[in-house]
Motif scaffolding. Structure first.
Motif, short mmCIF file in Angstrom:
data_model
loop_
_atom_site.label_atom_id
_atom_site.label_comp_id
_atom_site.label_asym_id
_atom_site.label_seq_id
_atom_site.Cartn_x
_atom_site.Cartn_y
_atom_site.Cartn_z
N LYS A 1 0.78 -1.30 0.00
CA LYS A 1 0.17 0.07 0.08
C LYS A 1 0.86 1.20 0.01
CE LYS A 1 -3.65 2.00 3.00
NZ LYS A 1 -4.13 2.03 4.17
N GLN A 2 2.10 1.35 0.89
CA GLN A 2 2.77 2.46 0.90
C GLN A 2 3.51 2.60 -0.43
OE1 GLN A 2 2.45 4.80 3.23
NE2 GLN A 2 0.80 3.66 3.93
N LEU B 1 1.40 4.09 -3.00
CA LEU B 1 1.05 5.44 -2.42
C LEU B 1 2.40 6.31 -2.95
CD1 LEU B 1 -1.15 7.25 -1.19
CD2 LEU B 1 0.23 6.86 0.80
N ASN C 1 -5.89 8.82 2.91
CA ASN C 1 -5.08 9.96 2.56
C ASN C 1 -5.35 11.26 2.54
OD1 ASN C 1 -2.26 10.83 1.40
ND2 ASN C 1 -3.27 10.94 -0.46
N ASN D 1 2.20 7.05 -6.68
CA ASN D 1 1.38 7.98 -6.91
C ASN D 1 2.00 9.22 -6.74
OD1 ASN D 1 -0.15 5.91 -8.06
ND2 ASN D 1 -1.49 5.82 -6.01
N ASP D 2 2.49 9.61 -5.48
CA ASP D 2 3.03 10.70 -5.26
C ASP D 2 4.07 11.11 -5.97
OD1 ASP D 2 1.36 10.82 -3.04
OD2 ASP D 2 2.63 10.60 -1.71
#
Length: 758
Positions: free
Chosen positions: A135-136, A139, A483, A142-143
């Motif tokens: 998951k991280q 994330l 988020n 995506n960032d």
């Protein structure tokens, strides 16, 4: 399911084989703290001696829970042996009690091996590797993508100029896209193939009913079977075939349906489909895997735990409609959508499934209540989760730079090792030690976090909110993601900081201080659903029970078995919980100095989102002096001063006379206390908001009260001016002017004369 496979030449070498050692039918045994003694047959021992199975000794069953529950150091190796034992016990009970099911010795061994091998694919730190780490990484990807897009549109530089460097493995975005659906069960199937290759064997589904394919050195495929003590040999029908090993894989993957896109299971015929539910029960979730780890985990964390063997001994096979295929309409259940693993896709039908007598409904409910209790108190304990988030950050920081060797000259990333069975062998809980000891300077940020972990300077859960059943709270739960909530709390923290800037700037030496502004990277938001096994539904509704009058039909052939039914919850309603799922919103602070701000911002944000409804939550953060004053300001509704001025609930007369307030009183305003009084009360930073819990408002002022005040000590009759309180020493109330008078007998608040207000 992600399709993973071994390379064609995996394990290939010259063929030097030897027979499987059966010791003339003698069994080895090992001791176990849950099951006392576990039998180890030759096939079990053969798998135990593979590197893939031995790797489980380096994986803690409960991951990082031993940082909270110190004895929780048991491994997945122990658990796997326990599941194999229970699977064998349940199979043999069915074989003895229902002989017309025609369960064979090979069936028993295959289900036992499924229990033994079911966790081969687990990564380090329990479910962290296939859960929070994925998951991280997604994330961050995506960032990084958003940052790259922003840079390319605001400058003349090409997008590739800001692309992250990838020293190891595949490009993360490409890899994650290919393996987005990966689970540890997928890795278990690959590791089974690797274990077979280690023994010189392989599954060949082109010839499913032949002995395993010989691909190299190791055990002779014609001796890889179940020993018959009467014949003193391995009969041909007891030799394990490719279909048998495929059946073992299907048992592990049963809750997600048939393998390789098949519409039905291939390992066993329909009349034996109940065998698939022993290790991983696709219908109700009550299986031997959970029986073992609930008992084992409870014993190592809470001090006592045992398997309810009645659920094993009284289990039997009957026909029943899949609980996943029933839909509630009004007060009745009707046939609805078929379960994911139904053998006849698109049509709900009766299954041959594990069932129990009606009297066991209470035991079943207790089993699922144990599940809820363990998830609530152990598996998702706030500190355990905080440590998991911390270790996740360590692995994310180390992922691009720490090479995981496959022993063949190749390396890969931590996050990509699961697709290479040789590299996965090296990936255990000891990966933290590898990071900590590495001389690579690029690992310095990860090593800094490890130092915090070793010093127990942990991330902190500052607030936990149970999500109520109100429409506003439920809408918030549905519409918000972690988020977005994290970003909103960070923005709210900036507002709180501006309102309290003179306090924030005190510095650590004065009990407050924040290093820089709060950003979303300082915050973790967790949306956690804890349930009894079937989310908001009653898990016992998914089980099937047979009436006492029908039990005599259990010795019939499969076609003539009785039909098991859903049982009314009236039978066990005294044992039912009020609801089956709890929704919990937790907020964590990564920073040691920003907990006050994050707590204050979190409370303001949630109150704003749930306005008009009571917001209840548990604070897990002890504020500094700055945090205490901020909270007192907020409670008083003002911009400064004490929270004792207004907006505080008065204690009722009943609460006073019931002894809910005891020990001592003190002043709510710092200014009215002398330094001696502060010292005698043992409070170096008097005024922390959490310690002031209420006011007694008299006609001329109010009284600040510490938890546990005994008001009988505050008054010694009308006109009393002294009371005896340990530590004050001066014989007065601890304030400039003592109270006069006595408690009023009127309903509601305490009244009396007062000098300087408390």
């Amino acid at each position: 399911m992600v399709s993973l496979s071994l390379p064609d030449d995996y394990g290939a070498s010259s063929f030097e084989t030897y027979p499987l050692k059966h010791k003339n039918g003698a069994y080895s045994r090992t001791n176990d703290d849950i099951h006392n003694s576990i039998e180890l047959d030759a096939l079990t021992l053969a798998f135990l001696d593979t590197p893939q199975m031995q790797r489980l000794r380096g994986l803690n069953q409960l991951g990082l829970s031993n940082y909270v529950y110190i004895p929780a150091t048991h491994t997945r190796f122990e658990h796997s042996l326990g599941v194999a034992h229970l699977a064998q016990t349940l199979c043999e009970n069915l074989r003895r009690r229902q002989p017309k099911l025609e369960i064979t010795a090979k069936d028993v061994v295959c289900v036992k091996l499924a229990g033994l091998l079911h966790d081969l694919g687990h990564g380090p730190f329990s479910h962290l590797y296939d859960g929070e780490l994925r998951k991280q990484l997604k994330l961050r990807e995506n960032d990084a993508s958003s940052a790259s897009t922003s840079t390319s549109t605001s400058t003349s530089k090409p997008a590739s100029a800001s692309a992250p460097v990838t020293p190891l493995g595949e490009d993360p975005s490409t890899f994650n896209e290919k393996n987005s659906g990966w689970t540890h069960e997928d890795a278990s199937l690959v590791m089974i193939d690797a274990a077979l290759a280690h023994m010189g064997l392989s599954i060949d589904m082109d010839n499913p009913d032949e002995p395993l394919k010989q691909i190299g050195n190791g055990i002779d495929r014609n001796t890889f079977g179940v020993y018959d003590a009467i014949l003193d040999d391995i009969p041909e029908e007891n030799i394990l075939t490719s279909r048998d090993l495929y059946f073992i894989k299907e048992c592990i993957h049963a809750s997600d349906g048939p393998l390789d896109g098949n519409i039905k299971f291939e390992g066993r015929k329909r009349e034996k489909e109940f065998l698939y539910d022993i290790v991983s029960n696709r219908h109700s979730g009550l299986d031997v895997d959970k029986m073992d780890y609930f008992a084992r985990d409870m014993k190592r964390t809470l001090g006592s735990g045992q398997v309810n063997f009645m659920l094993i001994e009284e289990a039997f096979v009957a026909k029943g409609l899949c609980g996943q295929g029933l839909v509630k309409k009004g007060n009745e259940y009707v046939v609805g959508k078929c379960c994911r693993a139904c053998l006849n896709r698109g049509k709900t039908q009766e299954h041959y499934m594990l069932c129990w007598p009606e009297k066991d409904a209470v035991k079943a409910m207790e089993f699922f209540k144990t599940r809820f209790s363990m998830h609530s108190n152990v598996y998702t304990h706030k500190t355990v989760k905080a440590i998991e988030y911390m270790v996740t950050d360590i692995l994310v920081l180390a992922d691009p730079y720490l090479p995981i060797s496959n022993g063949k000259g190749g390396t890969t990333r931590i996050s990509q090792a699961m697709v290479d069975p040789d590299a996965y062998l090296q990936l255990k809980d000891s990966v933290l030690d590898l990071i900590e000891c590495s001389p690579d300077v690029r690992l310095a940020p990860a090593q800094k976090l490890i130092k915090r972990l070793r010093s127990r300077e942990l991330y902190k859960c500052v607030k936990a909110f149970p999500v109520s059943d109100t429409a506003v709270a439920q809408k918030f739960w549905r519409d918000s993601d972690e988020n977005s909530v994290r970003e909103a709390i960070a923005a709210k923290a900036t507002e709180v900081m501006k309102r309290n800037r003179e306090i924030i700037g005190w510095g650590e030496e004065n009990g407050g201080g924040v290093e820089g502004e709060v950003t979303k990277e300082d915050i973790i938001v967790e949306k956690r659903a804890i349930h009894h096994g079937q989310k908001k539904d009653n898990p016992v509704d998914k089980m099937r029970f047979v009436a006492k009058s029908e039990l005599t039909r259990l010795k019939n052939t499969p076609q003539m078995l009785p039909s098991a039914k859903k049982i009314s919850d009236k039978v066990y309603e005294a044992n039912m919980p009020r609801k089956f799922q709890e929704l919990l919103l937790r907020v964590y602070s990564k920073s040691l100095s920003k907990g006050d701000l994050i707590l204050a911002a979190t409370e303001e944000y949630i109150e704003g989102e749930w306005k008009g409804y009571e917001v209840s939550g548990i604070s897990h953060h002890t504020p500094t002096k700055a945090g205490g004053i901020m909270r007192r300001r907020k409670e008083s509704g003002g911009s400064g001063g004490s929270g004792a001025k207004k907006g505080r609930r008065a204690w009722s007369e009943e609460e006073v006379y019931n002894g809910q307030l005891s020990q001592e009183t003190y002043c709510a305003d710092d200014e009215t206390l002398t330094e001696d009084h502060r010292s005698s009360l043992g409070r170096s930073s008097f005024g922390t908001g959490d310690e002031i819990v209420s006011d007694f408002e008299s006609s001329q002022g109010s009284v600040g009260v510490k938890k546990g005040l005994d008001l009988s000590l505050a008054y010694e009759g009308a006109g009393a001016r002294k009371r005896s309180l340990d530590g004050l020493g001066k014989g007065d109330t601890g304030c400039e002017t003592p109270l006069k008078g006595k408690p009023s007998k009127k309903k509601g608040k305490i009244s009396g004369e007062a000098g300087t207000p408390f």
